[in-house]
Design a protein around this motif. Structure first.
Motif, PDB file in Angstrom:
ATOM      1  N   ALA A  84      -9.346   7.668  11.051  1.00 25.49           N
ATOM      2  CA  ALA A  84      -8.529   7.913   9.856  1.00 25.49           C
ATOM      3  C   ALA A  84      -9.052   9.123   9.087  1.00 25.49           C
ATOM      4  O   ALA A  84      -8.275   9.962   8.621  1.00 25.49           O
ATOM      5  CB  ALA A  84      -8.532   6.675   8.964  1.00 25.49           C
ATOM      6  N   ALA A  85     -10.384   9.233   8.980  1.00 26.69           N
ATOM      7  CA  ALA A  85     -10.976  10.365   8.271  1.00 26.69           C
ATOM      8  C   ALA A  85     -10.603  11.683   8.947  1.00 26.69           C
ATOM      9  O   ALA A  85     -10.251  12.664   8.295  1.00 26.69           O
ATOM     10  CB  ALA A  85     -12.498  10.212   8.231  1.00 26.69           C
ATOM     11  N   LEU A  86     -10.643  11.676  10.287  1.00 25.36           N
ATOM     12  CA  LEU A  86     -10.323  12.894  11.029  1.00 25.36           C
ATOM     13  C   LEU A  86      -8.857  13.281  10.847  1.00 25.36           C
ATOM     14  O   LEU A  86      -8.523  14.462  10.743  1.00 25.36           O
ATOM     15  CB  LEU A  86     -10.632  12.690  12.516  1.00 25.36           C
ATOM     16  CG  LEU A  86     -12.128  12.638  12.856  1.00 25.36           C
ATOM     17  CD1 LEU A  86     -12.319  12.126  14.265  1.00 25.36           C
ATOM     18  CD2 LEU A  86     -12.745  14.015  12.704  1.00 25.36           C
ATOM     19  N   VAL A  87      -7.969  12.264  10.807  1.00 27.92           N
ATOM     20  CA  VAL A  87      -6.551  12.561  10.612  1.00 27.92           C
ATOM     21  C   VAL A  87      -6.358  13.294   9.289  1.00 27.92           C
ATOM     22  O   VAL A  87      -5.676  14.329   9.218  1.00 27.92           O
ATOM     23  CB  VAL A  87      -5.718  11.254  10.654  1.00 27.92           C
ATOM     24  CG1 VAL A  87      -4.288  11.516  10.199  1.00 27.92           C
ATOM     25  CG2 VAL A  87      -5.726  10.667  12.053  1.00 27.92           C
ATOM     26  N   ILE A 114     -14.434   9.825   2.772  1.00 29.83           N
ATOM     27  CA  ILE A 114     -14.429   9.078   1.507  1.00 29.83           C
ATOM     28  C   ILE A 114     -13.175   8.212   1.413  1.00 29.83           C
ATOM     29  O   ILE A 114     -13.242   7.008   1.141  1.00 29.83           O
ATOM     30  CB  ILE A 114     -14.506  10.052   0.309  1.00 29.83           C
ATOM     31  CG1 ILE A 114     -15.861  10.763   0.284  1.00 29.83           C
ATOM     32  CG2 ILE A 114     -14.276   9.312  -1.003  1.00 29.83           C
ATOM     33  CD1 ILE A 114     -15.935  11.909  -0.699  1.00 29.83           C
ATOM     34  N   GLY A 115     -12.011   8.841   1.682  1.00 38.08           N
ATOM     35  CA  GLY A 115     -10.757   8.099   1.580  1.00 38.08           C
ATOM     36  C   GLY A 115     -10.717   6.925   2.539  1.00 38.08           C
ATOM     37  O   GLY A 115     -10.357   5.804   2.158  1.00 38.08           O
ATOM     38  N   ALA A 116     -11.095   7.178   3.790  1.00 46.01           N
ATOM     39  CA  ALA A 116     -11.038   6.113   4.794  1.00 46.01           C
ATOM     40  C   ALA A 116     -12.021   5.002   4.449  1.00 46.01           C
ATOM     41  O   ALA A 116     -11.717   3.812   4.627  1.00 46.01           O
ATOM     42  CB  ALA A 116     -11.340   6.683   6.173  1.00 46.01           C
ATOM     43  N   THR A 117     -13.199   5.367   3.931  1.00 44.23           N
ATOM     44  CA  THR A 117     -14.184   4.345   3.580  1.00 44.23           C
ATOM     45  C   THR A 117     -13.693   3.492   2.420  1.00 44.23           C
ATOM     46  O   THR A 117     -13.837   2.262   2.428  1.00 44.23           O
ATOM     47  CB  THR A 117     -15.522   5.013   3.195  1.00 44.23           C
ATOM     48  OG1 THR A 117     -15.927   5.863   4.257  1.00 44.23           O
ATOM     49  CG2 THR A 117     -16.588   3.971   2.941  1.00 44.23           C
ATOM     50  N   GLY A 318      -8.578  12.883   1.464  1.00 43.87           N
ATOM     51  CA  GLY A 318      -8.950  11.499   1.218  1.00 43.87           C
ATOM     52  C   GLY A 318      -7.744  10.583   1.176  1.00 43.87           C
ATOM     53  O   GLY A 318      -7.759   9.486   1.732  1.00 43.87           O
ATOM     54  N   LEU A 319      -6.680  11.052   0.536  1.00 45.98           N
ATOM     55  CA  LEU A 319      -5.483  10.237   0.402  1.00 45.98           C
ATOM     56  C   LEU A 319      -4.845   9.982   1.768  1.00 45.98           C
ATOM     57  O   LEU A 319      -4.471   8.854   2.102  1.00 45.98           O
ATOM     58  CB  LEU A 319      -4.490  10.960  -0.512  1.00 45.98           C
ATOM     59  CG  LEU A 319      -3.575  10.053  -1.317  1.00 45.98           C
ATOM     60  CD1 LEU A 319      -4.393   9.214  -2.290  1.00 45.98           C
ATOM     61  CD2 LEU A 319      -2.561  10.885  -2.067  1.00 45.98           C
ATOM     62  N   VAL A 320      -4.705  11.036   2.560  1.00 45.39           N
ATOM     63  CA  VAL A 320      -4.127  10.867   3.888  1.00 45.39           C
ATOM     64  C   VAL A 320      -5.004   9.938   4.722  1.00 45.39           C
ATOM     65  O   VAL A 320      -4.515   9.052   5.429  1.00 45.39           O
ATOM     66  CB  VAL A 320      -3.970  12.235   4.587  1.00 45.39           C
ATOM     67  CG1 VAL A 320      -3.445  12.050   6.005  1.00 45.39           C
ATOM     68  CG2 VAL A 320      -3.045  13.124   3.795  1.00 45.39           C
TER      69      VAL A 320
END
Lengths: 420, 74
Positions: A84-87, A114-117, A318-320
């Motif tokens: 998810a972070a990579l996306v 950060i966002g995915a975590t 982060g949002l994505v």
């Protein structure tokens, strides 16, 4: 290698794609001024940078122990979170490339993590103080340090060389500039390819393929190096144009001063324990050098757009990533959906980019007229709504997040079913 | 949250000094080389001296680049 699941394979491929976008996004750092001052032909410049990136990837044997510099707690990280972070990071890199703005690939990756975590384990997994010390302060300090150094160096070189014939000295400055650009490329390969190796290794550890604390296997090092080199060779011509021509007009003296300042700042910062982003340093150096010539101007409208993009990097990626993490948590179909979303969005961005092709043939032709429209719409599209972060916790609202991003990239709708 | 001002300050100082020193040296080198015999009044010494100085400047720059590569490798 025999225990690699489909999910791990997807994560590895995505990490290499990120590495690739990192490469073409950051070609500008080393080569934008080299190309704009005519020190090297565009194709030769990106080829040299690609080779040095590849060499750089193999140079350092020191393992990237932490990919997020302690911003997120990496002990409980899962392959889904990394995916998810990579996306988030890839889409931000592609979007900023589309509108031709330099922005830090490492910040995009950090924002994604950060966002995915947060979406995965909540805010407890994120170390807020470290965001300030490792992201915000460096983002402000880097352009100031590099800009001031480049400004003073430009002033000095014009002062010392005021009695010389510019034509007879240009060749010398260009040679010096190529050397500085080479150092930046080499440092980039070492730092950023290492980051991808760290991501893949972390995913392999999280997936139970490697024991914690192991070195990246050779195939990881090689594939990361090759991915970043290929990306660099492709060249992010839109960003090169902005950095080399859009921010200011550079003469060989200034190009040399800017690139030397960037190289000094990058090497000093990575060796003195206060890491500064390559992109921010290079952009700052270019602006400083622009101001260092008598009558030199910086196009502040372009610079402001760039600063806005820097500010948005962390929240947008982060949002994505948070949205992607929320969907991947739903199970295998979620991972598949996010993968399709990533492919569809990337394809859409690529198609939009084809409307106005920027490549090695027209990289030095400045055309300002068309830019504001694209930038305004794109920035409007990526600006998170104030309630966005909390919204992404419910599935219904998440569904509104994803179409909203697709709306920014009109072809995503039709492309999506086709990609399934 | 602890900001390492000392590290930031030293990055600032070192970058500034290194950049200005290197660019200055390189510029001196270029100027030394661009001195042509015809404009130097005929005597060989007035061409040789700048030329030797120029090569010394370039050698120092080369040393700095080597040090940079050494920093990347280690």
């Amino acid at each position: 290698m025999e225990h690699i699941t489909l999910l791990l394979a997807i994560v590895i491929v995505t990490a290499l794609v990120f590495d690739f976008t990192n490469g073409f996004h950051d070609t500008a750092n080393a080569m934008a001024t080299t190309i704009s001052t005519g020190a090297m032909k565009p194709k030769a410049a990106v080829a040299m940078s690609a080779v040095l990136n590849l060499v750089g990837a193999f140079l350092s044997v020191e393992v990237a122990k932490t990919i997020s510099s302690g911003i997120v707690n990496e002990s409980g990280i899962t392959p889904e979170v990394i995916f998810a972070a990579l996306v988030g990071a890839i889409l931000w890199n592609l979007l900023t490339w589309l509108i031709g703005l330099p922005s830090s690939s490492s910040h995009a990756l950090m924002g994604g993590l950060i966002g995915a975590t947060i979406a995965s384990v909540g805010t407890s997994g994120v170390n807020g103080g470290t965001i300030v010390t490792k992201v915000l302060i460096p983002a402000i300090a880097a352009p100031l340090v590099a800009g001031l150094a480049a400004y003073l160096a430009s002033r000095l070189t014009y002062r010392i060389g005021r009695n010389t014939d510019p034509k007879s000295t240009a060749k010398g400055y260009r040679a010096g500039q190529i050397a500085s650009a080479g150092l930046v490329s080499l440092a980039h390969g070492t730092n950023d390819a290492q980051k991808t190796m760290g991501v893949i290794t972390l995913a392999l550890v999280a997936g139970g393929v490697l024991v914690p604390g192991s070195n990246p296997p050779m195939w990881v090092i090689a594939s990361a190096g090759i991915a970043i080199a290929l990306g660099t060779y492709l060249g992010g011509w839109r960003i090169i144009r902005t950095m080399g021509k859009g921010l200011t007009d550079l003469q060989p003296q200034q190009g040399f001063a800017a690139q030397t300042s960037a190289a000094s700042v990058i090497l000093a910062s990575s060796n003195l324990g206060f890491s500064l982003s390559t992109t921010h340093s290079c952009s700052g150096a270019v602006m400083g050098a622009g101001l260092g010539r008598k009558g030199g101007v910086v196009r502040w409208s372009t610079a402001t757009r760039m600063f806005v993009a820097w500010g948005l990097t962390l929240p947008a990626a982060g949002l994505v990533a948070a949205g992607s993490e929320y969907v991947t948590k739903q199970g295998d179909w979620g991972v598949a959906a996010v993968a399709v979303f990533l492919i569809a969005s990337s394809t859409a961005i690529w198609f939009i980019s084809r409307r106005q092709v920027v490549d090695h043939n027209n990289v030095n032709d400045v055309s300002d007229g068309d830019e504001p429209g694209v930038v305004t719409t794109a920035i409007a599209a990526v600006t998170p709504p104030p309630a966005g972060v909390s919204m992404s916790h419910s599935l219904d609202d998440l569904k509104t997040t994803i179409p909203a991003r697709n709306a920014a990239t009109p072809e995503a709708g039709p492309a999506s079913p086709a990609a399934v | 949250m602890k900001i390492d001002w000392v590290a930031l300050g030293s990055v600032f100082g070192v970058s500034l000094v290194a950049t200005v020193a290197l660019v200055g040296l390189f510029t001196l080198g270029i100027i030394g080389l661009s001195k042509q015999p015809s404009t130097a009044g005929g005597s060989t010494a007035s061409v040789t001296l700048p030329r030797v100085g120029a090569y010394a400047c370039f050698a120092l720059c080369l040393a700095a680049v080597s040090f940079g590569i050494y920093l990347i490798v280690t």
